[in-house]
Design a protein around this motif. Structure first.
Motif, PDB file in Angstrom:
ATOM      1  N   CYS A 224       0.868  -1.257   0.042  1.00  0.00           N
ATOM      2  CA  CYS A 224      -0.374   0.145  -0.281  1.00  0.00           C
ATOM      3  C   CYS A 224       0.868   1.187  -0.252  1.00  0.00           C
ATOM      4  N   ASN A 225       0.289   2.259  -0.838  1.00  0.00           N
ATOM      5  CA  ASN A 225       0.697   3.892  -0.607  1.00  0.00           C
ATOM      6  C   ASN A 225      -0.249   4.694  -0.260  1.00  0.00           C
ATOM      7  N   SER A 226      -0.067   5.823  -0.769  1.00  0.00           N
ATOM      8  CA  SER A 226      -0.724   7.163  -0.320  1.00  0.00           C
ATOM      9  C   SER A 226      -2.265   7.545  -1.133  1.00  0.00           C
ATOM     10  N   GLN A 227      -2.003   5.930  -2.111  1.00  0.00           N
ATOM     11  CA  GLN A 227      -2.533   6.702  -3.562  1.00  0.00           C
ATOM     12  C   GLN A 227      -3.416   5.041  -3.696  1.00  0.00           C
ATOM     13  N   SER A 228      -2.819   3.920  -3.881  1.00  0.00           N
ATOM     14  CA  SER A 228      -3.063   2.603  -4.064  1.00  0.00           C
ATOM     15  C   SER A 228      -2.597   1.992  -2.775  1.00  0.00           C
ATOM     16  N   ALA A 229      -3.665   0.846  -4.168  1.00  0.00           N
ATOM     17  CA  ALA A 229      -3.286  -1.316  -2.820  1.00  0.00           C
ATOM     18  C   ALA A 229      -3.473  -2.047  -4.160  1.00  0.00           C
ATOM     19  N   THR A 230      -1.581  -2.734  -4.018  1.00  0.00           N
ATOM     20  CA  THR A 230      -1.486  -4.004  -5.226  1.00  0.00           C
ATOM     21  C   THR A 230      -1.721  -4.863  -3.822  1.00  0.00           C
ATOM     22  N   PHE A 231      -2.454  -6.038  -4.637  1.00  0.00           N
ATOM     23  CA  PHE A 231      -2.570  -7.135  -4.667  1.00  0.00           C
ATOM     24  C   PHE A 231      -1.522  -8.503  -5.204  1.00  0.00           C
ATOM     25  N   ARG A 232      -0.069  -9.105  -5.002  1.00  0.00           N
ATOM     26  CA  ARG A 232       0.583  -9.910  -5.835  1.00  0.00           C
ATOM     27  C   ARG A 232       0.648 -11.207  -4.936  1.00  0.00           C
ATOM     28  N   ILE A 233      -0.292 -12.245  -5.827  1.00  0.00           N
ATOM     29  CA  ILE A 233      -0.111 -13.587  -5.751  1.00  0.00           C
ATOM     30  C   ILE A 233       0.976 -14.257  -6.549  1.00  0.00           C
ATOM     31  N   GLN A 234       1.150 -14.951  -5.656  1.00  0.00           N
ATOM     32  CA  GLN A 234       2.522 -15.906  -7.057  1.00  0.00           C
ATOM     33  C   GLN A 234       2.393 -17.621  -6.675  1.00  0.00           C
ATOM     34  N   ASP A 235       2.714 -18.497  -7.192  1.00  0.00           N
ATOM     35  CA  ASP A 235       2.574 -19.918  -6.942  1.00  0.00           C
ATOM     36  C   ASP A 235       3.519 -20.293  -7.620  1.00  0.00           C
ATOM     37  N   ASN A 236       3.750 -21.792  -7.552  1.00  0.00           N
ATOM     38  CA  ASN A 236       4.754 -22.156  -8.065  1.00  0.00           C
ATOM     39  C   ASN A 236       3.992 -22.898  -8.279  1.00  0.00           C
ATOM     40  N   GLY A 237       3.462 -23.840  -9.870  1.00  0.00           N
ATOM     41  CA  GLY A 237       1.714 -24.741 -10.191  1.00  0.00           C
ATOM     42  C   GLY A 237       2.768 -24.543 -11.328  1.00  0.00           C
ATOM     43  N   ILE A 238       1.593 -25.363 -12.298  1.00  0.00           N
ATOM     44  CA  ILE A 238       2.009 -25.508 -13.607  1.00  0.00           C
ATOM     45  C   ILE A 238       2.488 -24.241 -15.059  1.00  0.00           C
ATOM     46  N   GLY A 239       1.646 -22.612 -14.935  1.00  0.00           N
ATOM     47  CA  GLY A 239       1.934 -22.044 -15.524  1.00  0.00           C
ATOM     48  C   GLY A 239       1.315 -21.681 -16.662  1.00  0.00           C
ATOM     49  N   ILE A 240       1.252 -20.808 -17.864  1.00  0.00           N
ATOM     50  CA  ILE A 240       0.300 -20.076 -18.185  1.00  0.00           C
ATOM     51  C   ILE A 240       1.252 -20.531 -19.636  1.00  0.00           C
ATOM     52  N   PRO A 241       0.126 -21.003 -20.530  1.00  0.00           N
ATOM     53  CA  PRO A 241       0.997 -21.320 -21.552  1.00  0.00           C
ATOM     54  C   PRO A 241       1.338 -19.945 -22.546  1.00  0.00           C
ATOM     55  N   PRO A 242       2.517 -19.055 -23.254  1.00  0.00           N
ATOM     56  CA  PRO A 242       2.561 -18.166 -24.467  1.00  0.00           C
ATOM     57  C   PRO A 242       1.081 -17.983 -24.909  1.00  0.00           C
ATOM     58  N   GLU A 243       1.102 -18.421 -25.741  1.00  0.00           N
ATOM     59  CA  GLU A 243      -0.376 -18.689 -25.893  1.00  0.00           C
ATOM     60  C   GLU A 243      -1.955 -18.403 -26.075  1.00  0.00           C
ATOM     61  N   ASP A 244      -1.353 -18.765 -24.762  1.00  0.00           N
ATOM     62  CA  ASP A 244      -3.359 -18.482 -23.679  1.00  0.00           C
ATOM     63  C   ASP A 244      -3.280 -17.270 -23.031  1.00  0.00           C
ATOM     64  N   LEU A 245      -2.147 -16.588 -22.986  1.00  0.00           N
ATOM     65  CA  LEU A 245      -2.319 -15.629 -21.935  1.00  0.00           C
ATOM     66  C   LEU A 245      -3.156 -14.150 -22.258  1.00  0.00           C
ATOM     67  N   GLY A 246      -3.064 -14.270 -24.241  1.00  0.00           N
ATOM     68  CA  GLY A 246      -4.171 -13.002 -25.015  1.00  0.00           C
ATOM     69  C   GLY A 246      -5.286 -13.434 -24.064  1.00  0.00           C
ATOM     70  N   GLN A 247      -6.237 -14.149 -24.082  1.00  0.00           N
ATOM     71  CA  GLN A 247      -7.391 -14.656 -23.799  1.00  0.00           C
ATOM     72  C   GLN A 247      -7.794 -15.220 -22.141  1.00  0.00           C
ATOM     73  N   LEU A 248      -6.918 -14.999 -21.571  1.00  0.00           N
ATOM     74  CA  LEU A 248      -7.384 -15.623 -20.257  1.00  0.00           C
ATOM     75  C   LEU A 248      -7.902 -15.176 -19.376  1.00  0.00           C
ATOM     76  N   PHE A 249      -8.644 -13.895 -19.594  1.00  0.00           N
ATOM     77  CA  PHE A 249      -9.338 -13.333 -18.568  1.00  0.00           C
ATOM     78  C   PHE A 249     -11.125 -12.833 -19.960  1.00  0.00           C
ATOM     79  N   GLU A 250     -11.401 -13.581 -20.409  1.00  0.00           N
ATOM     80  CA  GLU A 250     -12.777 -13.703 -21.847  1.00  0.00           C
ATOM     81  C   GLU A 250     -13.623 -14.958 -20.992  1.00  0.00           C
ATOM     82  N   SER A 251     -14.112 -14.762 -21.178  1.00  0.00           N
ATOM     83  CA  SER A 251     -15.473 -16.244 -20.653  1.00  0.00           C
ATOM     84  C   SER A 251     -15.235 -17.259 -21.266  1.00  0.00           C
ATOM     85  N   PHE A 252     -15.065 -18.406 -20.220  1.00  0.00           N
ATOM     86  CA  PHE A 252     -14.303 -19.211 -20.644  1.00  0.00           C
ATOM     87  C   PHE A 252     -13.965 -19.644 -21.231  1.00  0.00           C
ATOM     88  N   LYS A 253     -13.153 -19.064 -21.444  1.00  0.00           N
ATOM     89  CA  LYS A 253     -11.697 -19.502 -22.254  1.00  0.00           C
ATOM     90  C   LYS A 253     -10.695 -20.071 -20.376  1.00  0.00           C
TER      91      LYS A 253
END
Length: 644
Positions: free
Chosen positions: A564-593
């Motif tokens: 946190c700072n005086s203007q914003s809050a940042t939430f960072r969540i990190q795991d050691n999982g399987i990871g995401i293929p680079p080609e799937d990053l562009g549609q990661l936040f679309e419904s049912f993807k």
């Protein structure tokens, strides 16, 4: 006069030398010597004089009458000599001297006779040449007179029979000769026109211009002039004519004007009608919103309307004479050539689409209807094209295609979603059903511990179904724009601690969940205070933490950090999982993807879409950094104090 060259010195010497040997001179000298000898011998008979006559006749017969007359003159001189010199028998003292002196006198006379004859011959020859030249000049003069008469006759015929009106006027502008055509043009008779001036028949509005030209002509400033003017016919109708006036001089040197009048009244009417027709056509063409142009086979523009000029932001002078391909992108410049090359007498019209560069420099779409034009004999004239902007239509078509593709995609996603949701619902329902049946049938046989376990499984199944329903409802509201955003004061640190504890309970023992809080430039109490929507923030963090646990099947540490700072809050969540293929990053936040490497891990593909919608409502950002086989890090940054 003929050119008679003078003899040279050598020629003069030879001439003097040969004179004694001329025939006339020799005859005269011979007879003179004979007569003088007889006279010196004392013979006084008239024989000498008879011989003189004979010499004259003989000389005349040999050299002609002219030479005989010269001989007569010579003998007259000799007779005078003979009468003055006494004669008698020759003596030692007087006779020979007299004979020799007589012979010398005769020889001198003969030589003089030859020289005189030569001069007479020269004068005679010169006179003959002069007469011959004079005869030639007379013949040439006669031929000139004949040619002049023929030319005058020809000019008279040309004047009278010319296909245009002709007139001759004096320096006072008065006609003294007109031809038949002019009288027919103006409706006057020849006698009526003779004596009139050009002022009498000139249309009043054209009089000043005509007067100006005439004055310049009479002052010698110009030799002729040509103008188009109007005449008034006898019936007061207007005659349009092309007039040519030339300044001439008569045989007395007086100035006269010769005018030639060509009737162009019908042509003028036709031209005016053509102009009116062209004006109407131009008005129609210029009022069109479509782009209209004409061009040659090589693309050179010969006509453009105002709409064409406005569309490309050019003046007409900047377009006519230039090639239209300058407005077409390089990669499309072959398309117009293909269209016009396909046109022919059998197929005179063709329609095609091409891109153009507008006045603003943007790429637009145009639909062109091109036509090939021929004359009455079937000869090619040029091409004409009418174009209209179809950019919006193309955009609409693209939007329709995109919408159709989206609809197809949504339909496919809907089918996939139904399949996923059915599967996701089936699993907890199966668990609930199984545990319920066991409790129903074997309740009296089960221990309390077993009963509690089955009740817990039923409770977890209901919770999972409830969560699925909440996600479906939430994504539906988000896509419909009906998701409520109600920020309120909250303690971020306490909120995050509570959320972490709930996730630890549901996590397996092989997962370790840590929480770290950091405050930049302010105290913990100041940084912990925020104004956000707690429900939406819970959806954001719960989805990210549960995904971190779910997609780390081998276990590992899940790090949750709040900055946190005086203007914003940042939430960072990190795991050691399987990871995401680079080609799937562009549609990661679309419904049912979902990522392509999660086929064996259950999920609906709605979680991250919900997270993105919730972050957007907070006017925040979300980013992801992932590496296959290493893990993923999601970073959400939102304003610390959000307004509703």
């Amino acid at each position: 006069m003929p050119d008679i060259s003078k003899p040279t010195l050598r020629q003069k010497f030879w001439l003097r030398t040969k004179l004694p040997f001329w025939t006339g001179g020799l005859v005269t000298a011979s007879i003179t010597i004979l007569v003088e000898t007889l006279r010196q011998s004392g013979i006084i008979i008239p024989i000498p004089f008879l011989l003189v006559i004979l010499a004259v006749l003989l000389t005349a017969s040999i050299d002609g009458l002219k030479t005989g007359m010269i001989s007569s003159a010579v003998w007259a001189i000799y007779v005078i000599y003979a009468t003055t010199v006494p004669f008698g028998p020759p003596t030692l003292t007087g006779g020979p001297v007299q004979v020799i002196s007589g012979i010398l006198a005769v020889l001198l006379v003969a030589m003089r006779q030859g020289w005189v004859k030569d001069q007479v011959d020269k004068r005679t020859k010169k006179l003959k040449q002069t007469i011959e030249q004079l005869n030639n000049e007379i013949a040439e003069h006669q031929q000139t007179e004949a040619a002049l008469r023929q030319s005058e006759e020809l000019l008279r015929r040309v004047f009278n029979e010319a296909p245009v009106g002709m007139a001759l006027a004096d320096k006072d502008y008065r006609f003294f000769k007109v031809n038949r055509i002019l009288t027919e043009m103006l409706g006057y008779t020849e006698s009526e026109l003779i004596g009139m001036t050009f002022i009498d028949i000139t249309y009043p509005e054209d009089l000043n211009e005509t007067n100006s030209f005439i004055q310049h002509l009479h002052k010698g400033q110009i030799g002729s002039f040509r103008l188009t003017k109007r005449y008034l016919k006898k019936n007061q109708e207007i005659l349009w004519a092309n007039v040519t006036v030339i300044a001439l001089q008569d045989e007395k040197g007086e100035l006269i004007d010769m005018g030639m009048v060509e009737d162009i009244t019908e042509g003028k009417k036709t031209f005016e009608a053509l102009q009116q027709s062209e004006a109407r056509y131009r008005a129609i063409v210029e009022d069109q919103t479509e782009l209209i142009c004409r061009f040659q086979a090589d693309g050179t523009l010969t006509f453009v309307n105002d709409a064409y000029c406005r569309y490309f932001g050019k003046q007409r002078s900047e377009l006519i004479g230039y090639n239209f391909v300058q407005f077409i992108p390089v990669e499309d410049q072959e398309i117009p050539s293909q269209i016009v090359n396909s046109l022919s007498w059998e197929k005179p019209i063709s329609t095609g689409e091409t891109r153009v560069i507008s006045a603003e420099g943007t790429i637009c779409w145009q639909q062109w209807t091109s036509r090939i034009l021929f004359d009455e004999q079937g000869n090619f004239i040029e091409y004409q094209a009418v174009g209209r902007d179809i950019t919006k239509l193309k955009q609409a078509e693209a939007e329709v295609r995109t919408a159709l593709a989206k609809e197809k995609e949504i339909s496919e996603l809907r089918s996939k979603f139904v399949s996923l949701v059915s599967h996701e619902f089936r699993t907890p329902l199966t668990t609930i059903q199984s545990s319920a049946q066991i409790l129903e049938r074997y309740s009296n046989r089960l221990s309390e511990e077993k009963k509690i376990s089955h009740h817990y499984r039923i409770q977890r199944g209901v919770e999972r179904i409830t969560k699925l329903l909440d996600e479906v409802l939430l994504i539906g509201k988000a896509e419909a724009g009906k998701l409520k955003f109600e920020p309120a004061p909250m303690d971020l640190v306490a909120f995050c601690y509570e959320l972490v504890e709930s996730q630890r309970i549901s996590a397996s023992p092989k997962h370790t969940l840590t929480f770290i809080e950091r405050f930049l430039g302010n105290s913990r109490s100041e940084g912990a205070y925020a104004q956000m929507d707690g429900n939406l923030l819970e959806h954001i963090l719960t989805n990210l933490l549960s995904n971190a646990i779910k997609y780390s099947p081998e276990g590992g540490t899940i790090e949750f950090e709040l900055i946190c700072n005086s203007q914003s809050a940042t939430f960072r969540i990190q795991d050691n999982g399987i990871g995401i293929p680079p080609e799937d990053l562009g549609q990661l936040f679309e419904s049912f993807k979902r990522a392509s490497n999660v086929t064996n891990i259950p999920g609906t593909g709605m979680g991250l879409a919900i997270v993105k919608q919730c972050v957007d409502l907070h006017r925040g950002t979300i980013a992801v950094d992932s590496e296959l086989g290493v893990g993923s890090t999601f970073t959400v940054t939102m304003p610390l104090h959000c307004a509703n």
